[in-house]
Design a protein around this motif. Structure first.
Motif, PDB file in Angstrom:
ATOM      1  N   UNK A  20       0.837  -1.198   0.000  1.00  0.00           N
ATOM      2  CA  UNK A  20       0.000   0.000   0.000  1.00  0.00           C
ATOM      3  C   UNK A  20       0.877   1.256   0.000  1.00  0.00           C
ATOM      4  N   UNK A  21       0.726   2.064  -1.037  1.00  0.00           N
ATOM      5  CA  UNK A  21       1.520   3.289  -1.159  1.00  0.00           C
ATOM      6  C   UNK A  21       0.811   4.475  -0.519  1.00  0.00           C
ATOM      7  N   UNK A  22      -0.447   4.684  -0.883  1.00  0.00           N
ATOM      8  CA  UNK A  22      -1.144   5.858  -0.407  1.00  0.00           C
ATOM      9  C   UNK A  22      -0.365   7.109  -0.768  1.00  0.00           C
ATOM     10  N   UNK A  23      -0.038   7.928   0.222  1.00  0.00           N
ATOM     11  CA  UNK A  23       0.696   9.165  -0.029  1.00  0.00           C
ATOM     12  C   UNK A  23       2.186   9.040   0.268  1.00  0.00           C
ATOM     13  N   UNK A  24       2.671   7.806   0.451  1.00  0.00           N
ATOM     14  CA  UNK A  24       4.108   7.586   0.555  1.00  0.00           C
ATOM     15  C   UNK A  24       4.739   7.903  -0.798  1.00  0.00           C
ATOM     16  N   UNK A  46      -2.343  13.907 -28.783  1.00  0.00           N
ATOM     17  CA  UNK A  46      -3.517  14.677 -28.376  1.00  0.00           C
ATOM     18  C   UNK A  46      -3.215  16.162 -28.227  1.00  0.00           C
ATOM     19  N   UNK A  47      -1.946  16.529 -28.365  1.00  0.00           N
ATOM     20  CA  UNK A  47      -1.520  17.927 -28.298  1.00  0.00           C
ATOM     21  C   UNK A  47      -2.028  18.637 -27.025  1.00  0.00           C
ATOM     22  N   UNK A  48      -1.599  18.160 -25.879  1.00  0.00           N
ATOM     23  CA  UNK A  48      -2.090  18.778 -24.637  1.00  0.00           C
ATOM     24  C   UNK A  48      -1.676  20.236 -24.510  1.00  0.00           C
ATOM     25  N   UNK A  49      -2.598  21.032 -24.033  1.00  0.00           N
ATOM     26  CA  UNK A  49      -2.328  22.445 -23.754  1.00  0.00           C
ATOM     27  C   UNK A  49      -1.769  22.639 -22.352  1.00  0.00           C
ATOM     28  N   UNK A  50      -2.157  21.758 -21.455  1.00  0.00           N
ATOM     29  CA  UNK A  50      -1.775  21.864 -20.046  1.00  0.00           C
ATOM     30  C   UNK A  50      -1.475  20.466 -19.528  1.00  0.00           C
ATOM     31  N   UNK A  51      -0.444  20.349 -18.700  1.00  0.00           N
ATOM     32  CA  UNK A  51      -0.133  19.104 -17.993  1.00  0.00           C
ATOM     33  C   UNK A  51      -0.088  19.432 -16.502  1.00  0.00           C
ATOM     34  N   UNK A  52      -0.904  18.734 -15.727  1.00  0.00           N
ATOM     35  CA  UNK A  52      -0.961  18.939 -14.274  1.00  0.00           C
ATOM     36  C   UNK A  52      -0.710  17.593 -13.607  1.00  0.00           C
ATOM     37  N   UNK A  53       0.021  17.605 -12.511  1.00  0.00           N
ATOM     38  CA  UNK A  53       0.376  16.343 -11.852  1.00  0.00           C
ATOM     39  C   UNK A  53       0.268  16.452 -10.343  1.00  0.00           C
ATOM     40  N   UNK A  54      -0.020  15.316  -9.731  1.00  0.00           N
ATOM     41  CA  UNK A  54       0.242  15.137  -8.301  1.00  0.00           C
ATOM     42  C   UNK A  54       1.702  15.463  -8.038  1.00  0.00           C
ATOM     43  N   UNK A  55       2.001  15.937  -6.831  1.00  0.00           N
ATOM     44  CA  UNK A  55       3.388  16.252  -6.511  1.00  0.00           C
ATOM     45  C   UNK A  55       4.189  15.039  -6.054  1.00  0.00           C
ATOM     46  N   UNK A  59       3.910  10.094  -9.932  1.00  0.00           N
ATOM     47  CA  UNK A  59       3.050  10.799 -10.878  1.00  0.00           C
ATOM     48  C   UNK A  59       3.805  11.911 -11.587  1.00  0.00           C
ATOM     49  N   UNK A  60       4.586  12.675 -10.834  1.00  0.00           N
ATOM     50  CA  UNK A  60       5.315  13.801 -11.410  1.00  0.00           C
ATOM     51  C   UNK A  60       6.304  13.338 -12.473  1.00  0.00           C
ATOM     52  N   UNK A  61       7.001  12.230 -12.210  1.00  0.00           N
ATOM     53  CA  UNK A  61       7.964  11.717 -13.189  1.00  0.00           C
ATOM     54  C   UNK A  61       7.266  11.121 -14.402  1.00  0.00           C
ATOM     55  N   UNK A  62       6.075  10.575 -14.200  1.00  0.00           N
ATOM     56  CA  UNK A  62       5.271  10.109 -15.333  1.00  0.00           C
ATOM     57  C   UNK A  62       4.896  11.297 -16.214  1.00  0.00           C
ATOM     58  N   UNK A  63       4.415  12.368 -15.596  1.00  0.00           N
ATOM     59  CA  UNK A  63       4.045  13.566 -16.341  1.00  0.00           C
ATOM     60  C   UNK A  63       5.246  14.169 -17.068  1.00  0.00           C
ATOM     61  N   UNK A  64       6.424  14.076 -16.460  1.00  0.00           N
ATOM     62  CA  UNK A  64       7.626  14.653 -17.055  1.00  0.00           C
ATOM     63  C   UNK A  64       7.962  14.005 -18.394  1.00  0.00           C
ATOM     64  N   UNK A  65       7.616  12.736 -18.553  1.00  0.00           N
ATOM     65  CA  UNK A  65       7.878  12.072 -19.833  1.00  0.00           C
ATOM     66  C   UNK A  65       7.078  12.714 -20.965  1.00  0.00           C
ATOM     67  N   UNK A  71       7.059  19.982 -24.628  1.00  0.00           N
ATOM     68  CA  UNK A  71       7.539  21.291 -24.217  1.00  0.00           C
ATOM     69  C   UNK A  71       6.589  22.011 -23.281  1.00  0.00           C
ATOM     70  N   UNK A  72       5.479  21.356 -22.921  1.00  0.00           N
ATOM     71  CA  UNK A  72       4.510  21.948 -21.992  1.00  0.00           C
ATOM     72  C   UNK A  72       4.993  21.691 -20.565  1.00  0.00           C
ATOM     73  N   UNK A  73       5.167  22.716 -19.750  1.00  0.00           N
ATOM     74  CA  UNK A  73       5.660  22.489 -18.390  1.00  0.00           C
ATOM     75  C   UNK A  73       4.624  21.775 -17.519  1.00  0.00           C
ATOM     76  N   UNK A  74       5.113  21.040 -16.542  1.00  0.00           N
ATOM     77  CA  UNK A  74       4.233  20.338 -15.605  1.00  0.00           C
ATOM     78  C   UNK A  74       3.891  21.261 -14.437  1.00  0.00           C
ATOM     79  N   UNK A  75       2.601  21.437 -14.208  1.00  0.00           N
ATOM     80  CA  UNK A  75       2.134  22.137 -13.008  1.00  0.00           C
ATOM     81  C   UNK A  75       1.819  21.074 -11.949  1.00  0.00           C
ATOM     82  N   UNK A  76       2.018  21.413 -10.685  1.00  0.00           N
ATOM     83  CA  UNK A  76       1.778  20.447  -9.616  1.00  0.00           C
ATOM     84  C   UNK A  76       0.623  20.904  -8.729  1.00  0.00           C
ATOM     85  N   UNK A  77      -0.170  19.926  -8.323  1.00  0.00           N
ATOM     86  CA  UNK A  77      -1.319  20.189  -7.464  1.00  0.00           C
ATOM     87  C   UNK A  77      -1.392  19.056  -6.444  1.00  0.00           C
ATOM     88  N   UNK A  78      -1.141  19.377  -5.168  1.00  0.00           N
ATOM     89  CA  UNK A  78      -1.106  18.312  -4.158  1.00  0.00           C
ATOM     90  C   UNK A  78      -2.489  17.720  -3.876  1.00  0.00           C
TER      91      UNK A  78
END
Length: 210
Positions: A20-24, A46-55, A59-65, A71-78
């Motif tokens: 169980x990972x949860x928030x670990x 799909x030509x995303x305009x925005x990429x948002x990720x869990x911090x 998840x963040x490293x998945x979004x980074x790929x 070239x769209x920067x990753x925004x983070x939202x806890x």
């Protein structure tokens, strides 16, 4: 018509061990990093305009790929973090069943509150749906937002956003690692499910969304 992609992170060693990972903050393993690359090769079309990720890193490293290709920067939202699993975090599911059987039974039954410091499904659904809507609000009417999050979070957040009752949410299978849900939105029909559990082909079993 706008589009919202809710994307589960790649595989981790804790996924592989049914722990169980949860928030670990567990990182991707080699398989998870490759899954992220493979999924990003699909999602870039799909030509995303925005990429948002869990911090959380998985998840963040998945979004980074995907960010690396677009070239769209990753925004983070806890708010996009996985369900908080309290005293379960770090245990295997077998250990949870053995040592916290009453809670495990309530979890298996899909009860909203199970004890052990585990976040309720209602609280989880509300915070994830709020984060999903906030991500969608960042794109124009015909834009695409990609949100990298977690298994239980994705399922509950999608159901909450769509206004589904708990018994309907339970009919959704867990997302495979690096698979996603595609939602579309227009002013007349609101949110609709366009696709579910889409992603790179894998012969691996589906890890539980924890």
């Amino acid at each position: 018509m706008s589009r919202l992609i809710i994307w589960r992170h790649g595989n981790t060693d804790w996924n592989a061990a049914n722990r169980v990972q949860g928030q670990t903050d567990v990182p991707l393993n080699d398989l998870g990093r490759q899954q992220a690359v493979d999924a990003a090769d699909m999602l870039v079309r799909l030509r995303p305009d925005v990429i948002v990720s869990s911090d959380l890193r998985r998840a963040s490293d998945t979004a980074a790929a995907l960010a690396a290709l677009t070239g769209v920067p990753v925004r983070h939202d806890d708010r996009l973090r996985e369900r908080f699993f309290g005293q379960w975090q770090g245990l295997t599911m077998a250990e949870v069943k053995e040592s916290r059987f009453a809670e495990w039974t309530r979890w298996r039954a899909g009860e909203a509150a199970i004890g052990g410091g585990v976040e309720s499904l209602d609280d989880l659904g509300k915070r994830i749906a709020e984060a999903l809507q906030a991500a969608a609000d960042l794109v124009p009417a015909d834009g695409t937002a990609v949100v990298a999050t977690h298994g239980a979070a994705a399922r509950q957040g999608v159901g909450h956003l769509l206004g589904w009752p708990a018994e309907v949410m339970r009919t959704l299978r867990a997302l495979q690692n690096c698979h996603w849900v595609e939602l579309t939105h227009d002013s007349g029909r609101g949110w609709q499910v366009a696709a579910y559990n889409v992603g790179p082909v894998s012969d691996k079993p589906v890890p539980p969304p924890v």
